[in-house]
Design a protein around this motif. Structure first.
Motif, mmCIF file in Angstrom:
data_model
loop_
_atom_site.group_PDB
_atom_site.id
_atom_site.type_symbol
_atom_site.label_atom_id
_atom_site.label_comp_id
_atom_site.label_asym_id
_atom_site.label_seq_id
_atom_site.Cartn_x
_atom_site.Cartn_y
_atom_site.Cartn_z
ATOM 1 N N LEU A 128 0.813 -1.215 0.000
ATOM 2 C CA LEU A 128 0.000 0.000 0.000
ATOM 3 C C LEU A 128 0.851 1.271 0.000
ATOM 4 N N GLY A 129 2.128 1.123 0.338
ATOM 5 C CA GLY A 129 2.986 2.295 0.476
ATOM 6 C C GLY A 129 2.627 3.111 1.697
ATOM 7 N N SER A 130 2.200 2.423 2.765
ATOM 8 C CA SER A 130 1.756 3.101 3.984
ATOM 9 C C SER A 130 2.793 2.965 5.095
ATOM 10 N N ASN A 131 3.038 4.056 5.790
ATOM 11 C CA ASN A 131 3.875 4.001 6.985
ATOM 12 C C ASN A 131 3.066 3.338 8.091
ATOM 13 N N LEU A 132 3.592 2.258 8.652
ATOM 14 C CA LEU A 132 2.839 1.470 9.617
ATOM 15 C C LEU A 132 3.189 1.904 11.036
ATOM 16 N N LEU A 133 2.190 2.406 11.755
ATOM 17 C CA LEU A 133 2.380 2.886 13.124
ATOM 18 C C LEU A 133 1.798 1.868 14.087
ATOM 19 N N CYS A 134 2.592 1.493 15.079
ATOM 20 C CA CYS A 134 2.129 0.488 16.036
ATOM 21 C C CYS A 134 2.742 0.739 17.406
ATOM 22 N N PHE A 135 2.159 0.119 18.409
ATOM 23 C CA PHE A 135 2.707 0.134 19.756
ATOM 24 C C PHE A 135 3.454 -1.176 19.985
ATOM 25 N N GLU A 136 4.473 -1.128 20.832
ATOM 26 C CA GLU A 136 5.198 -2.350 21.167
ATOM 27 C C GLU A 136 5.583 -2.342 22.639
ATOM 28 N N SER A 137 5.615 -3.529 23.228
ATOM 29 C CA SER A 137 5.912 -3.653 24.651
ATOM 30 C C SER A 137 7.400 -3.876 24.881
#
Length: 223
Positions: free
Chosen positions: A150-159
């Protein structure tokens, strides 16, 4: 009556807005995700709500029934441990139920890990927020492939406990893709860095304390 969704600080208590404080001063019923987290906020600002309802992932249905009963006669404020209710935190189920019951839902925005990370990373176009990454390796790899397509910057949380494993997998599957890592954002030991996953793994190897805390990642699959 009104259900207020009140944003709370993601680290620094001084980031809380006067409007959020005024809202909690005005309501007598407070629904909260975790008492130990919210107690610090209440104590810091001298707040003593008359009624407290525990509202977490395990109690959503039973707590929603209690809150709807209170909403028949009083306004209610919902807060979670950090950030805005409903964003990778409990809240969506209650919002839907309150609307069905005919109550008004009003947001009182505040600090956000999403907007904070995006602003300081500089990667603000074509963003895909996924909350916490899936638990299994296969699902994570599939998710990354979709974001790349998709060409999307993937934002996520991580522990803390999964950070090294996630970075190792990223280094294996996407060794040339940059990643932004926001550590303990707005807190005393906040850190904001951009590099390859291998760079962060090297940092972890020499600085064991770096893995301690809460992390927000943006994987640069987009522009």
């Amino acid at each position: 009556m009104i259900l207020y969704l009140v944003g709370t600080p993601i680290g620094n208590l001084e980031d809380w807005s006067p409007r959020a404080l005024a809202t909690l001063q005005a309501v007598s019923v407070l629904a909260l995700e975790k008492w130990t987290d919210t107690a610090k906020l209440l104590h810091h600002f001298g707040l003593r709500p008359e009624v407290i309802v525990n509202y977490d992932d395990r109690r959503q249905k039973t707590a929603t029934a209690k809150i709807l009963t209170w909403l028949e006669t009083r306004d209610v404020a919902l807060v979670t441990s950090a950030g805005l209710p409903g964003i990778s935190d409990p809240g969506a189920y209650l919002v839907a139920a309150a609307r069905v019951a005919g109550h008004q839902v009003v947001p009182v925005p505040g600090p956000s890990a999403l907007s904070t990370a995006l602003a300081v990373s500089g990667w603000t176009e074509s963003v895909w927020f996924v909350g916490f990454l899936p638990r299994t390796r296969g699902k994570i790899v599939k998710l990354w492939a979709q974001a790349e397509a998709l060409g999307s910057n993937l934002l996520c949380f991580e522990s803390t406990h999964r950070l090294a494993k996630t970075l190792a997998l990223l280094a294996e599957k996407h060794p040339t893709v940059e990643v932004f890592v926001g550590k303990e954002m707005t807190k005393k030991f906040e850190d904001y860095s951009v590099g390859l996953a291998a760079d962060f793994l090297a940092r972890l190897a020499v600085d064991k304390d770096y893995s301690r805390g809460e992390f927000t990642l943006i994987i640069h699959f987009g522009k």
